[in-house]
Design a protein around this motif. Structure first.
Motif, PDB file in Angstrom:
ATOM      1  N   ARG A 288     -10.809 -33.713 -27.467  1.00  0.00           N
ATOM      2  CA  ARG A 288     -11.957 -33.420 -26.616  1.00  0.00           C
ATOM      3  C   ARG A 288     -11.529 -33.692 -25.183  1.00  0.00           C
ATOM      4  O   ARG A 288     -11.108 -34.810 -24.865  1.00  0.00           O
ATOM      5  CB  ARG A 288     -13.151 -34.299 -27.000  1.00  0.00           C
ATOM      6  CG  ARG A 288     -13.583 -34.122 -28.456  1.00  0.00           C
ATOM      7  CD  ARG A 288     -14.671 -35.106 -28.858  1.00  0.00           C
ATOM      8  NE  ARG A 288     -14.983 -34.992 -30.284  1.00  0.00           N
ATOM      9  CZ  ARG A 288     -15.836 -35.777 -30.932  1.00  0.00           C
ATOM     10  NH1 ARG A 288     -16.486 -36.737 -30.263  1.00  0.00           N
ATOM     11  NH2 ARG A 288     -16.055 -35.607 -32.232  1.00  0.00           N
ATOM     12  N   CYS A 290     -11.447 -32.654 -20.648  1.00  0.00           N
ATOM     13  CA  CYS A 290     -12.097 -32.185 -19.433  1.00  0.00           C
ATOM     14  C   CYS A 290     -11.755 -30.711 -19.230  1.00  0.00           C
ATOM     15  O   CYS A 290     -10.963 -30.126 -19.979  1.00  0.00           O
ATOM     16  CB  CYS A 290     -11.624 -33.024 -18.248  1.00  0.00           C
ATOM     17  SG  CYS A 290      -9.852 -32.835 -17.892  1.00  0.00           S
ATOM     18  N   ASP A 291     -12.319 -30.115 -18.192  1.00  0.00           N
ATOM     19  CA  ASP A 291     -12.088 -28.688 -17.959  1.00  0.00           C
ATOM     20  C   ASP A 291     -10.617 -28.392 -17.722  1.00  0.00           C
ATOM     21  O   ASP A 291     -10.092 -27.366 -18.183  1.00  0.00           O
ATOM     22  CB  ASP A 291     -12.923 -28.208 -16.765  1.00  0.00           C
ATOM     23  CG  ASP A 291     -14.418 -28.157 -17.084  1.00  0.00           C
ATOM     24  OD1 ASP A 291     -14.765 -28.131 -18.288  1.00  0.00           O
ATOM     25  OD2 ASP A 291     -15.226 -28.156 -16.138  1.00  0.00           O
ATOM     26  N   ARG A 294      -8.915 -28.371 -21.055  1.00  0.00           N
ATOM     27  CA  ARG A 294      -9.300 -27.220 -21.877  1.00  0.00           C
ATOM     28  C   ARG A 294      -8.618 -25.931 -21.416  1.00  0.00           C
ATOM     29  O   ARG A 294      -8.489 -24.975 -22.185  1.00  0.00           O
ATOM     30  CB  ARG A 294     -10.816 -27.057 -21.862  1.00  0.00           C
ATOM     31  CG  ARG A 294     -11.545 -28.268 -22.475  1.00  0.00           C
ATOM     32  CD  ARG A 294     -13.043 -28.076 -22.487  1.00  0.00           C
ATOM     33  NE  ARG A 294     -13.415 -27.119 -23.534  1.00  0.00           N
ATOM     34  CZ  ARG A 294     -14.398 -26.241 -23.416  1.00  0.00           C
ATOM     35  NH1 ARG A 294     -15.088 -26.163 -22.291  1.00  0.00           N
ATOM     36  NH2 ARG A 294     -14.678 -25.427 -24.409  1.00  0.00           N
ATOM     37  N   GLN A 302     -15.119 -29.676 -25.579  1.00  0.00           N
ATOM     38  CA  GLN A 302     -15.616 -30.214 -24.315  1.00  0.00           C
ATOM     39  C   GLN A 302     -15.900 -31.712 -24.455  1.00  0.00           C
ATOM     40  O   GLN A 302     -16.649 -32.133 -25.339  1.00  0.00           O
ATOM     41  CB  GLN A 302     -16.893 -29.500 -23.894  1.00  0.00           C
ATOM     42  CG  GLN A 302     -17.486 -30.004 -22.578  1.00  0.00           C
ATOM     43  CD  GLN A 302     -16.600 -29.676 -21.390  1.00  0.00           C
ATOM     44  OE1 GLN A 302     -16.291 -28.526 -21.149  1.00  0.00           O
ATOM     45  NE2 GLN A 302     -16.193 -30.699 -20.644  1.00  0.00           N
ATOM     46  N   GLU A 304     -17.671 -35.066 -23.387  1.00  0.00           N
ATOM     47  CA  GLU A 304     -18.818 -35.609 -22.669  1.00  0.00           C
ATOM     48  C   GLU A 304     -18.445 -36.988 -22.132  1.00  0.00           C
ATOM     49  O   GLU A 304     -17.450 -37.587 -22.544  1.00  0.00           O
ATOM     50  CB  GLU A 304     -20.029 -35.705 -23.604  1.00  0.00           C
ATOM     51  CG  GLU A 304     -20.400 -34.407 -24.296  1.00  0.00           C
ATOM     52  CD  GLU A 304     -20.857 -33.325 -23.332  1.00  0.00           C
ATOM     53  OE1 GLU A 304     -21.309 -33.695 -22.214  1.00  0.00           O
ATOM     54  OE2 GLU A 304     -20.772 -32.140 -23.681  1.00  0.00           O
TER      55      GLU A 304
END
Length: 422
Positions: A288, A290-291, A294, A302, A304
């Protein structure tokens, strides 16, 4: 209150006086015999653990808890070897850590003495029964053990071995006392015994630690969750970083020194991230991010804000690309749990800045987070990893179960001259 735990604690308190007076050779022999009996009774331990494992699976315990609960031949051997390492350590009792002579001639020493009676409250991990007993006894203490109900058969079988060794040496079995009844009310009773218990050490999930801390009237050493970070610096060796990432996250994800978050300097991200994501995917690790993370793969979920504070204890990793070491340190300060932080770098100045900038109980430079363990750090075994800044911080071994007192030696010196007779 039923009085059940108070009766156990009173007998254990008496036994602590016996252990404190025992010489170092006798304590070493006792613990060595305990190790022998654990190995000799290995089949009985495995049978008892099998009962716990079967009951745990039926109750729907998670994979991480079942992994901590499980015993096998290798883990029993490691448990016995840990006891032997504890036994072989120098005797801490009576050790003078500092000595000075004051202008008036009195000699002031600081000398190590036992804490007294230590209460261990723990979940799963039956090895804690043996480790805690050996460490406490080596330091001249007695121990009151309250293990979780999920490991009750395993804990009882291990305690039987320890009690046999105590009987053979003519020592009170109460020096290692097991709260056999798993009722929650007994934990509350135990935590109120400020007249008998000198220190409580909870070891388990965050909810257990918080329960103990909120209800205790005795001193508590806390071991909160392990949100451990790996920071890959701009000057990192990519091969080293990949190996440390896989070892820290995937070798045994259900333990407190496993990695939960990866931080990567933006200048090395293009070289490091694709290979890291491939290695993690090969170990079935869910990522998972951060932008910026990704952007390297559409397989990255994504992240959180809550993901960066999570102790997953599972094959899940939170990832963030940062602008530099300052941002990495700020992230750790916000989301970390003071357990273990790792930097991978070939830049000595960056390594020292990272060491100075973190306050966790262990900081690793180009070494796996999995080394924050008493056995790996030369303690033989550990009674827990303290994230509380009291007299012990980090893995707690024998020395952490003693305390320094003052011993003053004089030749009749008085503080007030008018006290002298004619």
């Amino acid at each position: 209150m039923s009085g059940y735990v108070r009766n156990l604690a009173e007998r254990a308190r008496e036994a602590s006086l016996v252990m404190a007076a025992l010489d170092g050779d006798a304590r070493r022999t006792l613990i060595e015999r305990m190790a022998q009996l654990l190995e000799h009774d290995g089949s009985e331990l495995l049978a008892a653990n099998g009962e716990d494992m079967e009951r745990g699976r039926a109750a729907g315990l998670g994979a991480a808890v079942l992994d901590r609960l499980k015993l096998d031949a290798a883990r029993i051997a490691a448990m016995a070897n840990g006891l032997r390492e504890v036994a072989a350590q120098d005797d801490p009792l009576g050790q003078v850590t500092r000595r000075e002579v004051r202008p008036n001639g009195i000699v002031i020493e600081r000398q190590r003495v036992p804490l007294g009676l230590i209460a261990m409250i723990y979940e799963a991990r039956p090895n804690v029964t043996a480790d805690a007993a050996a460490l406490c006894l080596k330091a001249g203490n007695a121990v009151l053990l309250r293990g979780g109900s999920e490991a009750r058969a395993s804990n009882a079988a291990i305690a039987a071995c320890l009690h046999q060794a105590l009987r053979e040496q003519g020592l009170p079995e109460a020096a290692v006392s097991l709260v056999a009844d798993p009722a929650r009310e007994h934990v509350l009773e135990l935590l109120q015994l400020s007249d008998l218990i000198d220190l409580a050490i909870p070891r388990g999930g965050e909810s257990l630690i918080r329960f103990v801390a909120e209800h205790a009237r005795v001193p508590v050493i806390k071991h909160y969750k392990g949100v451990c970070h790996l920071y890959v610096d701009r000057q990192a060796d990519v091969g080293k970083a990949l190996d440390l990432l896989v070892d820290g996250k995937a070798s045994r994800p259900g333990v407190c020194n496993a990695l939960e978050t990866l931080l990567v300097h933006r200048d090395i991200a293009a070289d490091f991230m694709p290979a890291a994501l491939r290695r993690l995917a090969s170990r079935q690790v869910e990522v998972r991010g951060c932008d910026r993370t990704r952007a390297f793969s559409d397989q990255v979920g994504q992240a959180e804000d809550a993901d960066y504070a999570a102790e997953y204890l599972d094959l899940i990793l939170a990832v963030r690309v940062v602008d530099g070491i300052g941002e990495a340190l700020a992230h750790i300060a916000r989301h970390g749990s003071d357990h273990t932080e790792v930097i991978v770098t070939e830049d000595a100045a960056a390594a020292e800045a990272f060491v100075r900038g973190t306050r966790s109980s262990a900081v690793m430079v180009n070494a796996s987070s999995r080394f924050n363990d008493g056995g790996q750090l030369g303690l033989g075994a550990e009674i827990g990893i303290s994230t509380t800044r009291l007299h012990a911080y980090g893995p707690m071994g024998v020395e952490s179960l003693t305390i320094e007192r003052f011993v003053v030696r004089g030749e009749g010196q008085v503080r007030h001259e008018e006290s002298r007779g004619p």
